[in-house]
Enzyme design. Structure first.
Site, short mmCIF file in Angstrom:
data_model
loop_
_atom_site.label_atom_id
_atom_site.label_comp_id
_atom_site.label_asym_id
_atom_site.label_seq_id
_atom_site.Cartn_x
_atom_site.Cartn_y
_atom_site.Cartn_z
N CYS A 122 8.78 -5.14 -4.09
CA CYS A 122 9.86 -5.31 -5.07
C CYS A 122 9.43 -6.21 -6.23
CB CYS A 122 11.07 -5.94 -4.41
SG CYS A 122 11.57 -5.10 -2.92
N ARG A 179 3.53 -2.43 -8.35
CA ARG A 179 3.76 -3.06 -7.05
C ARG A 179 4.34 -2.08 -6.04
NH1 ARG A 179 4.64 -8.99 -7.98
NH2 ARG A 179 6.04 -9.03 -6.21
N TRP A 202 11.62 -1.77 -3.18
CA TRP A 202 10.85 -1.01 -2.18
C TRP A 202 11.64 -1.14 -0.89
CZ3 TRP A 202 8.15 -1.99 2.45
CH2 TRP A 202 7.21 -1.02 2.82
N ASN A 240 13.66 -10.29 -3.58
CA ASN A 240 12.44 -9.78 -2.94
C ASN A 240 12.34 -10.44 -1.58
OD1 ASN A 240 11.87 -8.55 -5.33
ND2 ASN A 240 10.05 -9.76 -5.81
N GLY A 241 11.91 -9.68 -0.56
CA GLY A 241 11.73 -10.28 0.76
C GLY A 241 12.76 -9.76 1.75
N GLU A 273 -12.94 2.63 5.49
CA GLU A 273 -12.43 2.49 4.12
C GLU A 273 -12.28 3.87 3.46
OE1 GLU A 273 -11.00 0.36 2.53
OE2 GLU A 273 -11.34 0.62 0.40
N LYS A 333 -8.68 5.13 2.19
CA LYS A 333 -8.46 5.49 0.78
C LYS A 333 -7.95 6.92 0.68
CE LYS A 333 -8.48 2.40 -0.86
NZ LYS A 333 -8.93 1.07 -0.59
N GLU A 368 -4.28 7.34 2.01
CA GLU A 368 -3.19 6.70 1.28
C GLU A 368 -2.90 7.37 -0.05
OE1 GLU A 368 -3.58 2.53 0.12
OE2 GLU A 368 -5.74 2.72 0.13
N LYS A 370 1.96 -2.48 -3.62
CA LYS A 370 0.71 -3.18 -3.92
C LYS A 370 0.61 -4.50 -3.16
CE LYS A 370 -3.17 -3.84 -5.99
NZ LYS A 370 -4.28 -3.08 -5.39
C1 F6R Z 1 -5.49 -0.22 0.67
C2 F6R Z 1 -4.87 -1.48 0.32
C3 F6R Z 1 -4.19 -2.26 1.38
C4 F6R Z 1 -4.41 -3.76 1.18
C5 F6R Z 1 -3.59 -4.56 2.20
C6 F6R Z 1 -3.83 -6.04 2.08
O1 F6R Z 1 -6.09 0.39 -0.43
O2 F6R Z 1 -4.89 -1.89 -0.82
O3 F6R Z 1 -4.61 -1.87 2.64
O4 F6R Z 1 -5.76 -4.04 1.31
O5 F6R Z 1 -2.22 -4.29 2.00
O6 F6R Z 1 -3.46 -6.52 0.83
P1 F6R Z 1 -4.00 -7.89 0.28
O7 F6R Z 1 -5.46 -7.76 0.08
O8 F6R Z 1 -3.26 -8.11 -1.00
O9 F6R Z 1 -3.68 -8.92 1.32
#
Ligand code: F6R
Length: 605
Positions: free
Chosen positions: A2, A27, A74, A98-99, A477, A481, A484, A600
């Site tokens: 959010c 986000r 979200w 948010n939260g 990975e 990728k 997702e 994000k």
């Molecule tokens: C995948 C991706 C997520 C983040 C995960 C952790 O492409 O981006 O799997 O890696 O949500 O996020 P951070 O690194 O912000 O803690």
């Protein structure tokens, strides 16, 4: 996840808020809304789906006023519907949040005078406005009503309140979710991150955990978690660092993949000095009995690669754990060990909670983060920045390779400190590391071939990724990728593990991506690849020129990577993993930068 914007401005707030929410789109969200106060009257508009829907609604049903709050939601409690979208309103008060409010069920029971039927939404957030309206009806001022409400909330939140009859007042609070206050000329702003506030101001105050603030056009008054009035620094955040543009690329993800040679070069400037590793912060790995790396998603995969490097180079025992598991399995935390969290955003709720769980138990709490003002960066003992710049695409790319680059540098440092390598070997490795920007740049040459292969991959309903050694996490990975952003089911296996079950999945409809640089494990990988091909598996081999010559017979396709020192291979092989996912998603026409259901920055557990 959010996003929040709040404005006490000089101009009509609605278009400025919609612009700010657009900057927060990255986000991840599934509905949006704004509320304003005009001539003392509070009103709101909300819409499901993309912001364009809210913008369209505002054309047919405009909202005037120079004070307002806005939100991209979200969904957590309740589906993405207009009724569940923020701002939530009860009587004279509206709020964006948010939260997650963890005690919302108890609050809801307490506030449900006439049974459960009178609730407008299924959200936890509605309890906040109901409670605040209750306090207003008891004669409290808006500030006191908001503060009394916040006193009752448990969980994680960033909040911004707007009140009927008050066009020069926002009340906000931060507990577990970041919130910044922006200072303009006779205007004030509130935002869930600096990007929201970007073009509005470059002067920002980040609220600390537990802070509450009362914002008027004259400024902000802040109280800390213990209720003491306090002052927080106003920082200048360069507008450049807040600008997010696609730079001629079709998607942010493409831009970010292509930026990697530069972002790696930037981070090496900060971590190398001549032929030695010299990180910006001090840490003594020789004093540690072990290292525990904790993270989520792609950051966890970076940590898994680091386990190979730290153990091989520095002979330091490493375990790598998923943050949401680590926290709740009552882990044994060595008092003479370090816990290192890895997080692009520095706000991931599970990672932050895992870090807090280890704080005070492990000797050192280290972090590898991209956002230097984030909660994780601020709460750990030592934060190692990754200098990737703002990453907008939901699928992490440049942050991943920069996390890997920092982790490799730290592993070399640990090896030196623990006497596992001498100066000559360190100089040799550092010489190799300095080649990374050039090698990653050369790796981008596989892009056209990845685009050519995307039609084949896009038709599959399942894809397997195989790798050995540090290529196993890279296979993970690649699969992550791909699933997702293209929504194709993909799984990764350690090549040697395949015959212990997963080989049953192999037939001619399942593309199998084998990541196998021509290294010490190559022959083993090729044997596993042969087992797959013997069962009609269609192999895409990702290797270098000598690997293709030695083992490429019979495969459906080969991606030829530059030859590289084995230590660097996980960083280089991230590039084809990213490009295969990217072009497959483009071929399928999915929303590459904002894939469905994803956010994000995952600020809820
Ligand atoms: C995948 C991706 C997520 C983040 C995960 C952790 O492409 O981006 O799997 O890696 O949500 O996020 P951070 O690194 O912000 O803690």
């Amino acid at each position: 996840m959010c996003g929040i914007i709040g404005i006490l401005g000089d101009h009509q707030a609605a278009p400025i808020m919609v612009d700010a929410l657009k900057r927060l789109e990255y986000r991840g969200y599934d509905s949006a809304g704004i509320a304003t106060v005009q001539d003392g009257t509070l009103d709101r508009r909300r819409a499901v789906g993309k912001l364009a829907n809210l913008a369209d609604l505002l054309v047919t049903d405009p909202l005037a006023g120079r004070a307002g709050i806005g939100h991209t939601r979200w969904a957590t409690h309740g589906a993405p519907t207009v009724a569940n979208a923020h701002p939530h309103r009860a009587g004279r008060v509206a709020v964006v949040h948010n939260g997650i409010i963890e005690n919302f069920a108890a609050l809801r029971r307490e506030l449900s005078v006439g049974g459960d039927g009178d609730w407008e939404s299924q959200t936890d957030t509605e309890t906040i406005v109901r409670l605040c309206e209750h306090h207003l009806s008891q004669g409290k001022s808006p500030q006191d009503a908001a503060f009394a409400t916040i006193d009752r909330l448990e969980g994680a939140y960033a909040l911004c309140f707007l009140f009927d009859g008050e066009d020069d007042l926002l009340v906000c609070a931060r507990a577990g979710s970041p919130l910044a206050i922006g200072h303009g000329e006779g205007e004030m702003f509130v935002g869930s991150d600096a990007i929201a506030l970007g073009p509005l101001t470059d002067r920002m105050t980040y609220l600390e955990e537990g802070d509450r603030a009362v914002v008027t056009r004259a400024g902000a008054r802040i109280w800390d978690g213990r209720g003491r009035q306090t002052s927080r620094d106003v920082q200048r955040i360069p507008l450049d660092s807040q600008r997010i543009e696609k730079g001629g690329h079709r998607h942010y993800m493409a831009k970010e993949i292509h930026e990697q040679p530069q972002t790696i070069s930037d981070v090496l400037d900060a971590y190398l000095d001549g032929d030695r590793v010299a990180p910006p912060e001090a840490v003594d790995f020789a004093a540690l009995s072990r290292l525990t790396i904790v993270a989520c998603g792609t950051a966890h995969i970076a940590g898994t690669v680091a386990k190979y490097w730290f153990e091989q180079l520095a002979r330091l025992p490493v375990e790598c754990d998923i943050a949401s598991e680590y926290r709740y399995r009552d882990p044994v935390i060595a008092a003479d060990g370090a816990v290192m969290v890895v997080s692009q955003s520095g706000e991931t709720a599970d990672t932050l909670a895992a870090m807090r769980h280890a704080t005070g138990k492990a000797a050192r709490i280290l972090s590898v983060v991209n956002v230097p003002t984030s909660s994780i960066a601020r709460e750990c003992d030592v934060a190692f920045p990754i200098h990737a710049g703002v990453e907008v695409g939901v699928a992490s790319t440049k942050a991943f390779v920069n996390q890997l680059t920092v982790l490799l540098c730290l592993a070399v440092l640990a090896a030196r400190q623990r006497g596992a390598i001498d100066a000559a070997r360190e100089a040799e490795i550092v010489g190799d590391i300095r080649r990374l920007p050039g090698l990653v740049s050369q790796s981008l040459a596989v892009e056209e071939a990845c685009a050519d292969l995307s039609g084949w991959l896009a038709e599959a309903s399942d894809i397997l990724f195989l790798g050995r050694g540090a290529m196993y996490p890279l296979a993970q990975e690649g699969a992550l990728k791909l699933k997702e952003i293209s929504y194709i089911h993909a799984e990764a296996y350690a090549s040697g593990e395949l015959k212990h079950g997963p080989i049953a999945l192999v037939d001619k409809t399942v593309p199998i991506v084998v990541l196998a640089p021509h290294d010490a494990l190559f022959e083993k990988s090729i044997s596993n690849m042969q087992e797959v091909m013997a069962r009609e598996g269609q192999v895409l081999l990702v290797t270098d020129k000598s690997g293709a010559e030695a083992g490429g017979g019979g495969v459906r396709a080969t991606l030829t990577m530059p030859a590289c020192p084995p230590l660097l291979a996980p960083i280089l092989y991230a590039v084809p993993a990213q490009l295969l996912a990217y072009h497959t998603a483009v071929h399928k026409g999915t929303d590459v930068d904002q894939p469905r259901n994803l956010a994000k920055s995952v600020t809820v557990e």
